[in-house]
Write a protein that holds these residues in place. Structure first.
Motif, PDB file in Angstrom:
ATOM      1  N   THR A 253       8.564 -10.963  27.974  1.00 40.33           N
ATOM      2  CA  THR A 253       9.093  -9.657  27.619  1.00 40.33           C
ATOM      3  C   THR A 253       9.913  -9.137  28.788  1.00 40.33           C
ATOM      4  O   THR A 253       9.416  -9.029  29.915  1.00 40.33           O
ATOM      5  CB  THR A 253       7.960  -8.658  27.313  1.00 40.33           C
ATOM      6  N   ASP A 258      13.736  -5.616  23.158  1.00 41.85           N
ATOM      7  CA  ASP A 258      12.624  -5.515  22.210  1.00 41.85           C
ATOM      8  C   ASP A 258      11.927  -6.851  21.967  1.00 41.85           C
ATOM      9  O   ASP A 258      10.706  -6.941  22.018  1.00 41.85           O
ATOM     10  CB  ASP A 258      13.120  -4.939  20.881  1.00 41.85           C
ATOM     11  N   SER A 259      12.704  -7.884  21.687  1.00 45.90           N
ATOM     12  CA  SER A 259      12.096  -9.169  21.335  1.00 45.90           C
ATOM     13  C   SER A 259      11.924 -10.045  22.573  1.00 45.90           C
ATOM     14  O   SER A 259      12.711  -9.966  23.523  1.00 45.90           O
ATOM     15  CB  SER A 259      12.966  -9.903  20.309  1.00 45.90           C
ATOM     16  N   PRO A 260      10.896 -10.901  22.591  1.00 48.62           N
ATOM     17  CA  PRO A 260      10.667 -11.791  23.730  1.00 48.62           C
ATOM     18  C   PRO A 260      11.841 -12.758  23.931  1.00 48.62           C
ATOM     19  O   PRO A 260      12.531 -13.106  22.978  1.00 48.62           O
ATOM     20  CB  PRO A 260       9.389 -12.545  23.344  1.00 48.62           C
ATOM     21  N   THR A 283       9.145 -10.377  35.130  1.00 46.70           N
ATOM     22  CA  THR A 283       9.310  -9.765  33.809  1.00 46.70           C
ATOM     23  C   THR A 283       8.169  -8.777  33.552  1.00 46.70           C
ATOM     24  O   THR A 283       7.324  -8.538  34.415  1.00 46.70           O
ATOM     25  CB  THR A 283       9.275 -10.845  32.717  1.00 46.70           C
ATOM     26  N   VAL A 287       4.579 -13.896  27.027  1.00 45.02           N
ATOM     27  CA  VAL A 287       4.161 -13.794  25.628  1.00 45.02           C
ATOM     28  C   VAL A 287       3.557 -15.112  25.164  1.00 45.02           C
ATOM     29  O   VAL A 287       2.548 -15.149  24.467  1.00 45.02           O
ATOM     30  CB  VAL A 287       5.344 -13.384  24.735  1.00 45.02           C
TER      31      VAL A 287
END
Length: 289
Positions: A253, A258-260, A283, A287
């Motif tokens: 992330t 928003d998205s990994p 980071t 994830v």
């Protein structure tokens, strides 16, 4: 100064070899020829809207009421201008961030200027060899563009190697920069929403989510590291320098995204074939692997 000229559109035309009477290169003293960076100023009323990415034939009118001009005549173009910047459905952006550059310039202006001069020459020489394009630079922070990820990867590898061989001042060691300036490199391929000349430099400026995403990847990299974004950034089609490896680090992330993002590292061996082991990318968290 540009406002005094009526805020014209600035378009960088690149560096060209010019020949003619009265032309001289101050660096070499060569009479009759010189390499010169050329910039075109277009009156605001004739400015072309490059955000459409549908350029008309040179010299013809184009919507909305703008105009583009034929290529200039020179002996040779040495460095690309706006029109030669990477474009199309997919390009690769690359950010290069220099560790401690701003602090060095603030605390030791002369040493900072000398060191950044070495860095800039190194980056720009390698850009030509890698067919890369410099969008902008500020105190050792570069935004670059390439047509393919393979070109960006080759540049990143060459840069990390060449920086170790530069004539850095020994004084850098006393400021915690032993071995010279070090950089973090991040690259990502994808589309952009628009490409147009920067309002003051005339060089290509890209817009879209790819810009922020690439900058976050570079910010996540450690000094001396090259990170690539995407599931298969090189697509298995690019052969890297002997000994270099691409290793998937996992999905992370990133700040403001928003998205990994899946990150991969280019492992670059030193002269003895050893690889440096870097800490986890900086980071907001891992994830998955």
């Amino acid at each position: 100064q540009l406002t005094q000229l009526g805020s014209p559109q600035v378009i960088d035309l690149g560096e060209h070899l010019l020949e003619g009477q009265g032309i001289a290169d101050p660096s070499s003293g060569d009479e009759g020829k010189a390499v010169v960076r050329l910039v075109q100023l277009v009156p605001e009323s004739l400015a072309y809207d490059y955000s459409t990415e549908t350029v008309s034939e040179p010299g013809t009118a184009s919507s909305p009421g703008g105009r583009v001009f034929p290529p200039i005549i020179s002996k040779e173009r040495r460095k690309p201008g706006f029109d030669q910047s990477p474009s199309g459905p997919s390009i690769t952006l690359c950010f290069v961030f220099t560790k401690g550059a701003q602090d060095l310039v603030a605390s030791a202006p002369a040493l900072g200027a000398l060191s950044l001069g070495i860095l800039r020459r190194c980056v720009r020489d390698l850009l030509q060899l890698s067919e890369g394009y410099e969008c902008q630079e500020d105190e050792g922070a570069f935004m670059l563009a390439f047509q393919t990820m393979g070109q960006a990867a080759a540049f990143g590898i060459a840069l990390q190697r060449e920086l170790k061989n530069q004539p850095w001042s020994p004084e850098l060691k006393t400021r915690g920069l032993a071995g010279g300036l070090k950089v973090a490199v991040g690259a990502l391929s994808g589309g952009y929403t628009s490409r147009r000349p920067h309002f003051s430099t005339g060089r290509a400026d890209y817009f879209g989510t790819i810009v922020n995403r690439t900058a976050r990847i570079a910010a996540s990299a450690n000094s001396g590291q090259v990170l690539l974004g995407g599931e298969e950034p090189l697509g298995g089609q690019v052969v890297l320098d002997t000994g270099c490896q691409v290793r998937r680090l996992g999905a992370f992330t990133l700040k403001g995204i928003d998205s990994p993002m899946v990150l991969s590292e280019i492992r670059i061996p030193d002269e003895e074939g050893r690889y440096e082991d870097f800490p986890e990318p900086k980071t907001k968290g891992r994830v998955s692997d």
